[in-house]
Enzyme design. Structure first.
Site, PDB file in Angstrom:
ATOM      1  N   THR A   1      46.067  40.354  25.916  1.00 58.77           N
ATOM      2  CA  THR A   1      45.690  41.575  26.632  1.00 58.77           C
ATOM      3  C   THR A   1      46.760  42.627  26.383  1.00 58.77           C
ATOM      4  O   THR A   1      47.925  42.433  26.734  1.00 58.77           O
ATOM      5  CB  THR A   1      45.560  41.282  28.138  1.00 58.77           C
ATOM      6  OG1 THR A   1      44.549  40.286  28.298  1.00 58.77           O
ATOM      7  CG2 THR A   1      45.170  42.519  28.918  1.00 58.77           C
TER       8      THR A   1
ATOM      9  N   LEU B   1      38.579  34.321  29.751  1.00 54.75           N
ATOM     10  CA  LEU B   1      38.662  32.979  30.329  1.00 54.75           C
ATOM     11  C   LEU B   1      39.313  33.004  31.697  1.00 54.75           C
ATOM     12  O   LEU B   1      40.200  33.816  31.939  1.00 54.75           O
ATOM     13  CB  LEU B   1      39.504  32.072  29.421  1.00 54.75           C
ATOM     14  CG  LEU B   1      39.177  32.069  27.941  1.00 54.75           C
ATOM     15  CD1 LEU B   1      40.186  31.208  27.201  1.00 54.75           C
ATOM     16  CD2 LEU B   1      37.768  31.561  27.723  1.00 54.75           C
TER      17      LEU B   1
ATOM     18  N   PHE C   1      33.621  37.013  43.693  1.00 56.89           N
ATOM     19  CA  PHE C   1      34.884  37.734  43.873  1.00 56.89           C
ATOM     20  C   PHE C   1      34.889  38.580  45.147  1.00 56.89           C
ATOM     21  O   PHE C   1      35.463  39.649  45.200  1.00 56.89           O
ATOM     22  CB  PHE C   1      35.225  38.559  42.614  1.00 56.89           C
ATOM     23  CG  PHE C   1      35.811  37.655  41.559  1.00 56.89           C
ATOM     24  CD1 PHE C   1      35.016  36.750  40.896  1.00 56.89           C
ATOM     25  CD2 PHE C   1      37.169  37.659  41.282  1.00 56.89           C
ATOM     26  CE1 PHE C   1      35.542  35.858  39.982  1.00 56.89           C
ATOM     27  CE2 PHE C   1      37.710  36.776  40.368  1.00 56.89           C
ATOM     28  CZ  PHE C   1      36.889  35.871  39.717  1.00 56.89           C
TER      29      PHE C   1
ATOM     30  N   CYS D   1      47.175  37.642  35.420  1.00 56.83           N
ATOM     31  CA  CYS D   1      46.278  38.691  34.906  1.00 56.83           C
ATOM     32  C   CYS D   1      46.038  39.833  35.889  1.00 56.83           C
ATOM     33  O   CYS D   1      46.423  40.970  35.617  1.00 56.83           O
ATOM     34  CB  CYS D   1      44.958  38.068  34.498  1.00 56.83           C
ATOM     35  SG  CYS D   1      45.181  36.698  33.359  1.00 56.83           S
TER      36      CYS D   1
ATOM     37  N   LYS E   1      49.141  42.031  37.001  1.00 56.21           N
ATOM     38  CA  LYS E   1      49.751  42.723  35.856  1.00 56.21           C
ATOM     39  C   LYS E   1      48.788  43.767  35.252  1.00 56.21           C
ATOM     40  O   LYS E   1      49.183  44.890  34.957  1.00 56.21           O
ATOM     41  CB  LYS E   1      50.110  41.652  34.811  1.00 56.21           C
ATOM     42  CG  LYS E   1      50.834  42.130  33.591  1.00 56.21           C
ATOM     43  CD  LYS E   1      51.427  40.937  32.830  1.00 56.21           C
ATOM     44  CE  LYS E   1      51.483  41.195  31.351  1.00 56.21           C
ATOM     45  NZ  LYS E   1      50.692  40.311  30.526  1.00 56.21           N
TER      46      LYS E   1
ATOM     47  N   LYS F   1      45.684  29.560  42.286  1.00 60.73           N
ATOM     48  CA  LYS F   1      44.283  29.219  42.544  1.00 60.73           C
ATOM     49  C   LYS F   1      44.120  27.733  42.227  1.00 60.73           C
ATOM     50  O   LYS F   1      45.017  27.142  41.607  1.00 60.73           O
ATOM     51  CB  LYS F   1      43.339  30.072  41.686  1.00 60.73           C
ATOM     52  CG  LYS F   1      43.502  29.853  40.174  1.00 60.73           C
ATOM     53  CD  LYS F   1      42.601  30.752  39.378  1.00 60.73           C
ATOM     54  CE  LYS F   1      41.346  30.049  38.937  1.00 60.73           C
ATOM     55  NZ  LYS F   1      40.547  30.792  37.972  1.00 60.73           N
TER      56      LYS F   1
HETATM   57  C1  UGA Z   1      41.065  36.407  35.587  1.00 60.46           C
HETATM   58  C2  UGA Z   1      39.629  36.831  35.292  1.00 60.46           C
HETATM   59  O1  UGA Z   1      38.735  36.292  36.273  1.00 60.46           O
HETATM   60  C3  UGA Z   1      39.197  36.354  33.891  1.00 60.46           C
HETATM   61  O2  UGA Z   1      37.896  36.849  33.598  1.00 60.46           O
HETATM   62  C4  UGA Z   1      40.203  36.910  32.872  1.00 60.46           C
HETATM   63  O3  UGA Z   1      39.890  36.464  31.555  1.00 60.46           O
HETATM   64  C5  UGA Z   1      41.594  36.428  33.224  1.00 60.46           C
HETATM   65  O4  UGA Z   1      41.933  36.892  34.554  1.00 60.46           O
HETATM   66  C6  UGA Z   1      42.562  37.007  32.215  1.00 60.46           C
HETATM   67  O5  UGA Z   1      42.680  38.222  32.132  1.00 60.46           O
HETATM   68  O6  UGA Z   1      43.106  36.229  31.408  1.00 60.46           O
HETATM   69  P1  UGA Z   1      42.248  34.128  36.420  1.00 60.46           P
HETATM   70  O7  UGA Z   1      43.454  34.973  36.641  1.00 60.46           O
HETATM   71  O8  UGA Z   1      42.375  32.853  35.673  1.00 60.46           O
HETATM   72  O9  UGA Z   1      41.105  34.981  35.648  1.00 60.46           O
HETATM   73  O10 UGA Z   1      41.662  33.724  37.849  1.00 60.46           O
HETATM   74  P2  UGA Z   1      40.537  34.266  38.846  1.00 60.46           P
HETATM   75  O11 UGA Z   1      39.576  33.190  39.104  1.00 60.46           O
HETATM   76  O12 UGA Z   1      39.995  35.556  38.420  1.00 60.46           O
HETATM   77  O13 UGA Z   1      41.399  34.463  40.192  1.00 60.46           O
HETATM   78  C7  UGA Z   1      42.444  35.412  40.255  1.00 60.46           C
HETATM   79  C8  UGA Z   1      42.995  35.488  41.666  1.00 60.46           C
HETATM   80  O14 UGA Z   1      42.042  36.092  42.545  1.00 60.46           O
HETATM   81  C9  UGA Z   1      43.340  34.135  42.302  1.00 60.46           C
HETATM   82  O15 UGA Z   1      44.563  34.248  43.000  1.00 60.46           O
HETATM   83  C10 UGA Z   1      42.196  33.887  43.276  1.00 60.46           C
HETATM   84  O16 UGA Z   1      42.566  33.092  44.363  1.00 60.46           O
HETATM   85  C11 UGA Z   1      41.885  35.298  43.716  1.00 60.46           C
HETATM   86  N1  UGA Z   1      40.495  35.465  44.214  1.00 60.46           N
HETATM   87  C12 UGA Z   1      39.443  35.296  43.374  1.00 60.46           C
HETATM   88  C13 UGA Z   1      40.290  35.830  45.536  1.00 60.46           C
HETATM   89  O17 UGA Z   1      41.246  36.006  46.327  1.00 60.46           O
HETATM   90  N2  UGA Z   1      39.003  36.030  45.978  1.00 60.46           N
HETATM   91  C14 UGA Z   1      37.929  35.863  45.151  1.00 60.46           C
HETATM   92  O18 UGA Z   1      36.783  36.064  45.628  1.00 60.46           O
HETATM   93  C15 UGA Z   1      38.149  35.490  43.823  1.00 60.46           C
END
Ligand code: UGA
Length: 444
Positions: A127, A156, A255, A266, A269, A326
């Site tokens: 990214t 991902l 989300f 991700c 940042k 997570k």
């Molecule tokens: C995120 C994006 O979802 C991916 O599509 C993207 O490719 C990735 O970043 C990246 O840029 O590489 P990721 O960081 O692995 O993925 O995890 P997420 O499932 O998106 O969760 C991110 C954070 O949001 C976690 O701390 C999670 O607990 C929090 N979250 C997620 C919430 O607090 N509420 C929600 O409803 C969903």
């Protein structure tokens, strides 16, 4: 196809193992000897479900290997690679912008190949801020090289990266060049037999899509978190508000889980990076800015509630369930739990922590606080005699605990549920004081 992937980190490894699984000849170019040994023995240097199986298969079938940058094997593989992915890290510099030094190192290495390289496709997978593709192309040009430079952002999610790679919702190809579109479509086609989901666009647009997606998802989370703060003050139940919202198909149900704030490598940042990129072009990114502010405030949720309940946290013993940012990952980057632990220790409290996977990483990251944190293999042992239990990550093993057991072992029957997995209905039956995010304690 012969493919080389620079960087055996999270993105590069999943990309390489995924592409090897459909019969491509994939080489991971790395500088770290330990990583190379690990990958070549079919192990992932971090926890990610299904990845070790995929790596082992690729290595066993000789479709996949990791080589040291600069070795003879590396030279041979680079010479014959038709597609070169760049998936090296782009750390944050002191001013918050992305540091591209590793990307440029790769460009300089590739440029040592003979010829003008016009038949090679170099693909940015990390990214990177909008315009990086142009900068990479310019750097090649200064070496007298002319490869096709494309952007192919990754989407991902940690914890489900292999599944996301195998069943992508879409693949974005940022290049108007026909050869780049053709070669990249060719390698991604096997993952979309049911429905074509390849979207081609200009390179800058592809670079911006990545930020737009992450910032939008982060916006949804900060939005529901901000509403949850209002719900707590008003005496409303965020779970009902969420249910009322998600039945509107335009809003959707993803989300929109309130919690202790988003973490990981991700969202935090990328949201800030978008703010910086906006500043550069004099377009204030007000929404991402607010998203970041709300998230920083949300991270204080558990701490503020503990202070509200105990007034004084000195010598209190707080049990924490869940350390990773997570579930299904051992990644602690920007994890709300790390913020909470540091603040608790500052306030003189002691921490009893449990996590199914991330304990080793936490021990390293929080080494300077080792005398104040006890780690437990058993989640109930962590709760033993603690003044309160705080749930920070919604791992499966925490979702329906024995409240009877908890009521017997906790010193005070207090639960702070940072992911709303329990609810007051069940916890009250066992006599707990319970607070969830957007679920006030005195909820009628
Ligand atoms: C995120 C994006 O979802 C991916 O599509 C993207 O490719 C990735 O970043 C990246 O840029 O590489 P990721 O960081 O692995 O993925 O995890 P997420 O499932 O998106 O969760 C991110 C954070 O949001 C976690 O701390 C999670 O607990 C929090 N979250 C997620 C919430 O607090 N509420 C929600 O409803 C969903």
């Amino acid at each position: 196809m012969e493919i080389i992937v620079f960087g055996g980190g999270y993105v590069g490894l999943v990309q390489a193992a995924g592409l090897a699984s459909t019969g491509n000849e994939v080489t991971i170019a790395e500088v770290d000897d330990d990583k190379i040994t690990q990958i070549n023995s079919g192990q992932a240097p971090f926890y990610e479900p299904q990845l070790p199986e995929l790596l082992s298969k690729g290595v066993e079938q000789s479709q996949l290997r990791a080589v040291k940058v600069g070795s003879d094997e590396f030279d041979k593989r680079l010479k014959s690679a038709e597609i070169i992915f760049i998936a090296v890290q782009t750390p944050e510099s002191s001013d918050g912008s992305a540091d591209l030094k590793y990307v440029f190192e790769v460009v300089d290495t590739i440029s040592k190949l003979p010829g003008d390289l016009s038949d090679r496709v170099v693909v940015m997978k990390s990214t990177v801020p909008v315009g990086t593709g142009d900068a990479v192309e310019n750097r090649f040009n200064t070496h007298g090289k002319n490869p096709i430079v494309a952007s192919n952002p990754e989407f991902l999610k940690q914890g489900s990266a292999v599944r996301d790679f195998m069943q992508p919702e879409r693949v974005i190809i940022g290049s108007e060049n026909e050869r780049a579109q053709e070669l990249l479509s060719y390698i991604y086609k096997p993952f979309m037999l049911k429905r074509e989901r390849i979207i081609c666009m200009g390179r800058r647009s592809a670079e911006l899509v990545k930020y737009a997606c992450n910032a939008f998802l982060a916006t949804k989370i900060s939005f529901i978190n901000e509403i949850s703060q209002l719900a707590e003050m008003i005496g409303a139940d965020i779970r009902d508000i969420r249910r009322g919202m998600i039945t509107d198909s335009r809003i959707g149900d993803q989300f929109l889980f309130p919690g202790v704030g988003f973490g990981g490598s991700c969202f935090p940042k990328d949201t800030i990076s978008l703010v910086h990129q906006g500043e550069k072009f004099s377009v204030p990114m007000r929404i991402p800015q607010a998203v970041d502010q709300v998230n920083k405030r949300q991270r204080t949720w558990a701490l503020l509630n503990l202070k509200d309940i105990f007034k004084e946290l000195k010598d209190k013993s707080i049990a924490i369930w869940g350390l990773s940012f997570k579930p299904k990952t051992d990644d602690l980057r920007e994890a709300p739990s790390v913020y909470l632990i540091e603040e608790l220790i500052k306030a003189g409290a002691k921490v009893r922590a449990h996590d199914p996977i991330a304990i080793d990483r936490a021990k390293t990251l929080l080494a300077k606080h080792s005398s104040k944190i006890q780690y437990f293999e058993d989640m109930y042992a962590a709760a033993e005699s603690a003044d309160a239990l705080v749930l920070m990550t919604e791992w499966h093993e925490y979702r329906s605990p024995s409240f009877k057991k908890l009521s017997e072992i906790l010193k005070n029957k207090i639960i702070l549920d940072g992911r709303n997995v329990f609810g007051p209905e069940i916890t009250r039956q066992y006599g707990f004081r319970y607070r969830g995010v957007g679920i006030p304690e005195n909820l009628k």
